[in-house]
Design a protein around this motif. Structure first.
Motif, PDB file in Angstrom:
ATOM      1  N   SER A  64       0.844  -1.200   0.000  1.00 32.66           N
ATOM      2  CA  SER A  64       0.000   0.000   0.000  1.00 32.66           C
ATOM      3  C   SER A  64       0.871   1.238   0.000  1.00 32.66           C
ATOM      4  O   SER A  64       1.780   1.370   0.840  1.00 32.66           O
ATOM      5  N   PHE A  65       0.580   2.153  -0.942  1.00 35.99           N
ATOM      6  CA  PHE A  65       1.291   3.424  -0.943  1.00 35.99           C
ATOM      7  C   PHE A  65       0.532   4.410  -0.061  1.00 35.99           C
ATOM      8  O   PHE A  65      -0.691   4.517  -0.124  1.00 35.99           O
ATOM      9  N   ASN A  66       1.290   5.147   0.735  1.00 37.14           N
ATOM     10  CA  ASN A  66       0.702   6.134   1.636  1.00 37.14           C
ATOM     11  C   ASN A  66       1.257   7.514   1.309  1.00 37.14           C
ATOM     12  O   ASN A  66       2.422   7.658   0.962  1.00 37.14           O
ATOM     13  N   GLY A  67       0.427   8.541   1.453  1.00 36.85           N
ATOM     14  CA  GLY A  67       0.860   9.898   1.179  1.00 36.85           C
ATOM     15  C   GLY A  67       0.516  10.331  -0.227  1.00 36.85           C
ATOM     16  O   GLY A  67      -0.356   9.763  -0.879  1.00 36.85           O
ATOM     17  N   SER A  68       1.230  11.359  -0.692  1.00 42.50           N
ATOM     18  CA  SER A  68       0.973  11.939  -2.004  1.00 42.50           C
ATOM     19  C   SER A  68       2.222  11.855  -2.860  1.00 42.50           C
ATOM     20  O   SER A  68       3.327  12.145  -2.379  1.00 42.50           O
ATOM     21  N   SER A  69       2.067  11.459  -4.115  1.00 39.66           N
ATOM     22  CA  SER A  69       3.197  11.363  -5.017  1.00 39.66           C
ATOM     23  C   SER A  69       3.946  12.696  -5.069  1.00 39.66           C
ATOM     24  O   SER A  69       3.353  13.747  -5.290  1.00 39.66           O
ATOM     25  N   GLU A  76       5.136   9.865   3.010  1.00 43.24           N
ATOM     26  CA  GLU A  76       5.178   9.071   1.777  1.00 43.24           C
ATOM     27  C   GLU A  76       5.992   7.805   2.031  1.00 43.24           C
ATOM     28  O   GLU A  76       7.205   7.874   2.275  1.00 43.24           O
ATOM     29  N   TYR A  77       5.325   6.677   1.994  1.00 43.92           N
ATOM     30  CA  TYR A  77       5.997   5.404   2.222  1.00 43.92           C
ATOM     31  C   TYR A  77       5.114   4.271   1.713  1.00 43.92           C
ATOM     32  O   TYR A  77       3.918   4.442   1.448  1.00 43.92           O
ATOM     33  N   TRP A  78       5.720   3.101   1.593  1.00 46.42           N
ATOM     34  CA  TRP A  78       5.003   1.870   1.294  1.00 46.42           C
ATOM     35  C   TRP A  78       4.834   1.080   2.582  1.00 46.42           C
ATOM     36  O   TRP A  78       5.751   1.039   3.415  1.00 46.42           O
ATOM     37  N   SER A  79       3.698   0.433   2.745  1.00 49.18           N
ATOM     38  CA  SER A  79       3.466  -0.394   3.922  1.00 49.18           C
ATOM     39  C   SER A  79       2.873  -1.735   3.498  1.00 49.18           C
ATOM     40  O   SER A  79       2.322  -1.878   2.404  1.00 49.18           O
ATOM     41  N   THR A  80       3.005  -2.708   4.406  1.00 46.40           N
ATOM     42  CA  THR A  80       2.486  -4.042   4.148  1.00 46.40           C
ATOM     43  C   THR A  80       1.546  -4.466   5.266  1.00 46.40           C
ATOM     44  O   THR A  80       1.732  -4.069   6.428  1.00 46.40           O
ATOM     45  N   ALA A  81       0.571  -5.275   4.919  1.00 48.96           N
ATOM     46  CA  ALA A  81      -0.318  -5.883   5.908  1.00 48.96           C
ATOM     47  C   ALA A  81       0.144  -7.291   6.272  1.00 48.96           C
ATOM     48  O   ALA A  81      -0.584  -8.030   6.938  1.00 48.96           O
ATOM     49  N   GLY A  82       1.337  -7.656   5.824  1.00 46.97           N
ATOM     50  CA  GLY A  82       1.910  -8.949   6.170  1.00 46.97           C
ATOM     51  C   GLY A  82       2.094  -9.892   5.001  1.00 46.97           C
ATOM     52  O   GLY A  82       2.783 -10.908   5.129  1.00 46.97           O
ATOM     53  N   TRP A 236       5.038  -2.988   8.747  1.00 50.91           N
ATOM     54  CA  TRP A 236       6.352  -2.541   8.309  1.00 50.91           C
ATOM     55  C   TRP A 236       6.190  -1.515   7.184  1.00 50.91           C
ATOM     56  O   TRP A 236       5.294  -1.627   6.343  1.00 50.91           O
ATOM     57  N   ARG A 237       7.079  -0.509   7.197  1.00 45.56           N
ATOM     58  CA  ARG A 237       7.074   0.535   6.177  1.00 45.56           C
ATOM     59  C   ARG A 237       8.474   0.671   5.581  1.00 45.56           C
ATOM     60  O   ARG A 237       9.465   0.352   6.226  1.00 45.56           O
ATOM     61  N   ILE A 238       8.526   1.198   4.363  1.00 43.22           N
ATOM     62  CA  ILE A 238       9.804   1.543   3.742  1.00 43.22           C
ATOM     63  C   ILE A 238       9.643   2.866   3.007  1.00 43.22           C
ATOM     64  O   ILE A 238       8.644   3.097   2.321  1.00 43.22           O
ATOM     65  N   ALA A 262      16.639  14.096   7.836  1.00 45.56           N
ATOM     66  CA  ALA A 262      15.730  15.146   8.287  1.00 45.56           C
ATOM     67  C   ALA A 262      14.294  14.877   7.829  1.00 45.56           C
ATOM     68  O   ALA A 262      13.344  15.276   8.515  1.00 45.56           O
ATOM     69  N   ARG A 263      14.138  14.208   6.686  1.00 35.66           N
ATOM     70  CA  ARG A 263      12.795  13.919   6.192  1.00 35.66           C
ATOM     71  C   ARG A 263      12.011  13.061   7.183  1.00 35.66           C
ATOM     72  O   ARG A 263      10.809  13.181   7.303  1.00 35.66           O
ATOM     73  N   TYR A 264      12.741  12.188   7.882  1.00 31.16           N
ATOM     74  CA  TYR A 264      12.104  11.234   8.801  1.00 31.16           C
ATOM     75  C   TYR A 264      12.355  11.580  10.273  1.00 31.16           C
ATOM     76  O   TYR A 264      12.046  10.783  11.154  1.00 31.16           O
TER      77      TYR A 264
END
Length: 266
Positions: A64-69, A76-82, A236-238, A262-264
């Motif tokens: 799942s992509f989160n945030g805005s391109s 802005e990150y990718w996450s997983t539900a497992g 988990w996110r990346i 600094a972004r994170y």
């Protein structure tokens, strides 16, 4: 009078992760650059696109992509539900990570979120040892962080380690592996510090026997082993990931961290 953009010596005109790498002077031997916050790396649909120029794009499955391109923030990150992972097409660099005398650096900003099982961060490793491969493994649930080398008869972990990734927060992690570099050429790194193996900052990345010269059996994955075992746990996110076919020094990783960290807020 004409006004223009003034860029300090060594600085990049780009504000994304590739721009950070450029400013840090680390574009030599750069094999892969992925940035969830860059509109050039994720347009809002489709694949996670490589900014290095090597076209090593990754296909998301159940991610799942989160945030805005183009937002270039920690939102802005990718996450997983497992069950999520990314798959790339093996090129010469990927197929050579497990081979004799190979040198690989992988840097990623991650948000581990529990899960007792070990997760593949960046891997062609065949966890059952059915073929040659290379894997960076991690856990936030008490297992280990490790470099795994698989071969036709099994698998070895270099080095054996019992530490783990911190859960529930962004952190920058790196693995520098120089197979032929000697006793102190390889290391784990986290947020500008050595992430020690046992009580040692560095370790010998040599394989215990001459590795296979064959290409990796499995495709390169992010958030899973090459054979799709050991997926990252739910939550988990990346944010970014980069890889080089050279050993990036701790000092250079620290410099890069000062730019992207600094972004994170890390």
């Amino acid at each position: 009078m004409t006004l223009g953009l003034i860029i300090s010596p060594g600085a990049s005109a780009r504000s994304d992760f590739y721009g950070n790498i450029e400013t840090a002077g680390l574009t030599s031997n750069l094999e892969l650059c992925l940035d969830a916050g860059s509109a050039l790396s994720y347009t809002g649909a489709g694949n996670w696109l490589d900014l290095s120029g090597n076209s090593l794009d990754f296909v998301p499955t159940n991610m799942s992509f989160n945030g805005s391109s183009g937002g270039e923030s920690s939102s802005e990150y990718w996450s997983t539900a497992g069950s999520g992972y990314f798959t790339g097409s093996n090129n010469t660099f990927i197929n050579g990570m497990h081979k004799n005398n190979a040198t690989t650096t992988v840097y990623a900003v991650l948000y581990p979120n529990g899960g007792a099982d070990t997760a593949g961060v960046f891997s062609t490793d065949s966890y059952d040892g059915s073929g040659p491969g290379w894997g960076w493994m991690a856990s936030s649930g008490g297992a280990d962080k490790a470099l795994l080398y698989s071969y036709s008869d099994g698998e070895v972990q270099i080095p054996a380690d019992s530490e783990n990734f911190s859960s529930g927060a962004w952190a920058a992690h790196a693995l520098v592996h120089d197979e032929d570099g000697g006793s102190s050429a390889s290391f784990f790194w986290k947020n500008k510090t050595y992430d020690q193996s046992g009580a040692s900052n560095t370790w010998n990345g040599a394989y215990p026997s001459t590795p296979s010269s064959s290409n990796a059996v499995e495709s390169i994955r992010i958030f899973a082993n090459g054979d799709l075992g050991h997926k990252a746990a739910s939550g988990w996110r990346i944010g970014v990931l980069a890889a080089w076919s050279s050993a990036v020094s701790k000092a250079d990783l620290d410099t890069l961290h000062d730019l992207i960290g600094a972004r994170y807020s890390i």
